[in-house]
Design a protein around this motif. Structure first.
Motif, mmCIF file in Angstrom:
data_model
loop_
_atom_site.group_PDB
_atom_site.id
_atom_site.type_symbol
_atom_site.label_atom_id
_atom_site.label_comp_id
_atom_site.label_asym_id
_atom_site.label_seq_id
_atom_site.Cartn_x
_atom_site.Cartn_y
_atom_site.Cartn_z
ATOM 1 N N HIS A 55 13.106 2.578 27.399
ATOM 2 C CA HIS A 55 11.939 1.749 27.130
ATOM 3 C C HIS A 55 10.672 2.608 27.060
ATOM 4 C CE1 HIS A 55 13.137 -2.477 26.995
ATOM 5 N NE2 HIS A 55 14.104 -2.162 27.858
ATOM 6 N N PHE A 56 10.584 3.594 27.949
ATOM 7 C CA PHE A 56 9.452 4.523 27.903
ATOM 8 C C PHE A 56 9.418 5.244 26.561
ATOM 9 C CE2 PHE A 56 8.232 9.003 28.348
ATOM 10 C CZ PHE A 56 6.902 8.874 28.697
ATOM 11 N N SER A 61 7.260 6.134 21.117
ATOM 12 C CA SER A 61 7.570 6.325 19.691
ATOM 13 C C SER A 61 6.653 5.497 18.798
ATOM 14 C CB SER A 61 9.030 5.970 19.418
ATOM 15 O OG SER A 61 9.251 4.579 19.541
ATOM 16 N N LYS A 62 6.199 4.354 19.292
ATOM 17 C CA LYS A 62 5.309 3.483 18.500
ATOM 18 C C LYS A 62 3.915 4.087 18.359
ATOM 19 C CE LYS A 62 5.825 -0.399 20.770
ATOM 20 N NZ LYS A 62 5.682 -1.847 21.077
ATOM 21 N N GLU A 63 3.561 5.032 19.237
ATOM 22 C CA GLU A 63 2.241 5.655 19.184
ATOM 23 C C GLU A 63 2.184 6.761 18.136
ATOM 24 O OE1 GLU A 63 1.499 7.085 23.097
ATOM 25 O OE2 GLU A 63 1.515 5.095 24.038
ATOM 26 N N GLY A 109 14.121 2.175 18.554
ATOM 27 C CA GLY A 109 13.967 0.723 18.445
ATOM 28 C C GLY A 109 15.289 0.037 18.174
ATOM 29 N N PHE A 110 16.090 0.631 17.303
ATOM 30 C CA PHE A 110 17.418 0.086 17.011
ATOM 31 C C PHE A 110 18.271 0.064 18.270
ATOM 32 C CE2 PHE A 110 21.857 1.353 16.376
ATOM 33 C CZ PHE A 110 22.338 0.247 15.677
ATOM 34 N N ALA A 111 18.192 1.133 19.061
ATOM 35 C CA ALA A 111 19.022 1.247 20.263
ATOM 36 C C ALA A 111 18.714 0.138 21.265
ATOM 37 C CB ALA A 111 18.823 2.613 20.909
ATOM 38 N N HIS A 122 22.134 -0.833 25.705
ATOM 39 C CA HIS A 122 23.044 0.282 25.969
ATOM 40 C C HIS A 122 22.587 1.492 25.177
ATOM 41 C CE1 HIS A 122 26.103 -2.318 27.940
ATOM 42 N NE2 HIS A 122 25.609 -3.226 27.116
ATOM 43 N N ILE A 123 22.391 2.614 25.867
ATOM 44 C CA ILE A 123 21.880 3.801 25.179
ATOM 45 C C ILE A 123 22.833 4.312 24.114
ATOM 46 C CG2 ILE A 123 20.458 4.548 27.110
ATOM 47 C CD1 ILE A 123 22.650 6.653 27.730
ATOM 48 N N GLU A 124 24.147 4.108 24.329
ATOM 49 C CA GLU A 124 25.121 4.633 23.367
ATOM 50 C C GLU A 124 25.120 3.865 22.060
ATOM 51 O OE1 GLU A 124 27.703 2.429 26.465
ATOM 52 O OE2 GLU A 124 25.652 3.137 26.228
ATOM 53 N N LYS A 125 24.392 2.757 22.000
ATOM 54 C CA LYS A 125 24.263 2.033 20.733
ATOM 55 C C LYS A 125 23.658 2.931 19.663
ATOM 56 C CE LYS A 125 22.083 -1.922 18.481
ATOM 57 N NZ LYS A 125 21.091 -3.010 18.589
#
Length: 497
Positions: A55-56, A61-63, A109-111, A122-125
């Motif tokens: 989430h961090f 990434s949006k910045e 964002g997709f993850a 899930h991070i592995e997504k």
């Protein structure tokens, strides 16, 4: 050669603690599966820590980040200290690297977007989109994000069970992430240690066995595409399900019409391939299909745990039990150390002794697990590493220098080295091994090679022997080419022979 031996603790005590008695000679081919962390009540806080960091990353990434910032937050180095992975020599592998960091930055964002379909994130997504994704990358990513837990887990065991003289208070780089300073923090832990090949102190980490597996992680690209029928059946949105099924159905009908028009047979395996390809196309338009797959895996808790435990037990039996047995046979048969030999002669001597142990000292039994043969060259290579017990020769697997990678390079200085190449007789490219070693010799400036060919049946022996003869090397058998009999159906036990 094992954690229990190096740090003078009973391997059963390590097992009772819930950890794996790792090899300290080469990596164990086991990997952390994040789904096992998610599925366990015991590790829920770990799962939340992992997702918190993602989430961090998403917020950052949006910045819009500079290359330096991407490198600082998205780039993860390898943590070799757990001795898990593919390395046959030591514990050093490949880091995730900047390519993965850039990919993660673009797809974070997709993850995290579940489309309110799966139960959790899930991070592995992310790996479902990543070309070249694999269990080692998923595992490395996870280890980086739970490093503090692994350090504390090992420290607790060490303080209670390991001689303080075998431990040191060691600073661990990037032990955890400080969200106030937005940076990784180093911290000191009292951990078991050893000296690496460069003579530097290196800490060792234990890993709980119930988050490990040998095969691909529960969420992986190949399984996603194979599961398209299950995924389609699980789609709750009637409109989406109908559209996806119709799209794939049209692709199949077009294939069947083309086959009829060309008067060619309609094959079931071709239909399955058409369906899979059509599914790969439609998922680009409807990425929520990824989330339905993850939802299926979340609901498959018991089966995943069962499968992972089977993989773990099989891998530990293959490597740990077999290697310890081989070392015992090696020692009890009184191998004579002769350090004045050339690297080639010592390599030949060790290889001949390996052949003797397997064929004449019941060593072949360690190449079978519950009647099933160890059929991978990789497994045999790992076992051979343990036959160099007590040697001052350097046994190495050189990095790929562009001309291929030799299985082993034995050396005593740059001017005294020799290549050893392993092959299964069942390998379809067996006849190319002679060309292969010549390339390795030129690339590594070595003087000659040794070849070991392992066969598990009479027919494999005949094939291997004929390949050697056809290549014009009949006279080299048992001199520089060793045909090693691994059969379990043609030998009397050494105890009664």
């Amino acid at each position: 050669m094992f954690f229990s031996e190096r740090f003078k603790v009973d391997s059963d005590l390590i097992k009772a603690y819930g950890a794996v008695d790792i090899s300290l000679v080469c990596d164990i081919p086991l990997f952390i599966d994040p789904m096992l962390i998610f599925n366990s009540d015991k590790y829920q806080s770990l799962h939340q820590e992992i997702i918190r960091y993602f989430h961090f990353l998403f917020i950052k990434s949006k910045e819009g980040l500079s290359t330096k910032e991407i490198d600082a937050w998205f780039n993860f180095s390898e943590v070799p200290n757990n001795w898990l992975g593919y390395s046959l020599i030591g514990n050093k592998g490949l880091a995730l690297g900047r390519k993965f960091a850039k990919f993660l930055y673009n797809n974070i964002g997709f993850a995290l977007n579940t489309k309110s379909i799966s139960k959790s994130q899930h991070i592995e997504k992310a790996m479902l989109l990543y070309e070249g994704s694999g269990k080692d990358k998923v595992s490395d990513l996870t280890v980086n994000l739970i490093k503090r837990f692994l350090c504390e887990y090992t420290e607790d065991f060490a303080k209670e069970h390991i001689d303080p003289d075998l431990c040191q208070t060691i600073p661990v780089d990037k032990a955890y992430f400080n969200y106030e300073t937005e940076s990784f923090v180093s911290r000191e832990y009292t951990l078991p240690f050893l000296y690496n090949s460069k003579g530097k102190i290196e800490y060792v980490l234990l890993t709980p066995y119930d988050i490990l597996r040998e095969d691909e992680p529960s969420i992986n690209r190949e399984d996603f595409y194979k599961s398209h029928e299950r995924i389609r059946a699980a789609i709750e949105n009637d409109t989406l399900r109908a559209y996806v099924n119709n799209y794939i159905g049209q692709a199949v009908r077009q294939y069947e019409e083309n086959q009829k028009r060309s008067r060619r047979a309609i094959r079931e395996n071709s239909i399955q391939k058409v369906e899979k390809n059509a599914f790969q196309e439609i998922v680009r338009e409807y990425p929520e299909l990824y989330d339905y797959y993850i939802k299926l895996q979340e609901a498959n808790t018991d089966e995943i745990k069962k499968q992972c435990m089977q993989e773990l037990n099989k891998q530990l039996e293959k490597l740990m039990i077999a290697s310890k047995n081989l070392i015992s046979l090696f020692v009890s048969n009184e191998y004579v150390l002769e350090e004045n030999l050339s690297a080639r002669e010592e390599a030949k001597k060790r290889l001949a002794f390996f052949k003797y142990i397997i064929e004449d000292c019941d060593g072949y039994k360690n190449l079978f697990v519950k009647g099933q043969q160890i059929a991978k060259e990789n497994d045999l290579q790992r076992l051979f590493r343990f036959v160099w017990h007590g040697s001052n020769y350097k046994i190495d697997s050189e990095p790929n220098n562009g001309r291929g990678q030799a299985d082993f390079i034995v050396s005593m200085g740059q001017r005294n080295q020799n290549i050893i190449e392993f092959k299964l007789a069942s390998n379809s490219t067996l006849r190319h091994v002679f060309t292969q070693v010549k390339i390795y010799e030129a690339a590594n400036c070595t003087d000659g090679s040794l070849i070991a060919i392992f066969y598990f049946s009479e027919s494999e022996y005949q094939i291997a022997r004929q390949v050697v003869i056809n290549a014009g090397h009949k006279d080299a058998i048992n001199k520089s080419i060793f045909l090693i009999d691994c059969r379990n159906d043609n030998k009397a036990s050494a105890s009664i022979a």
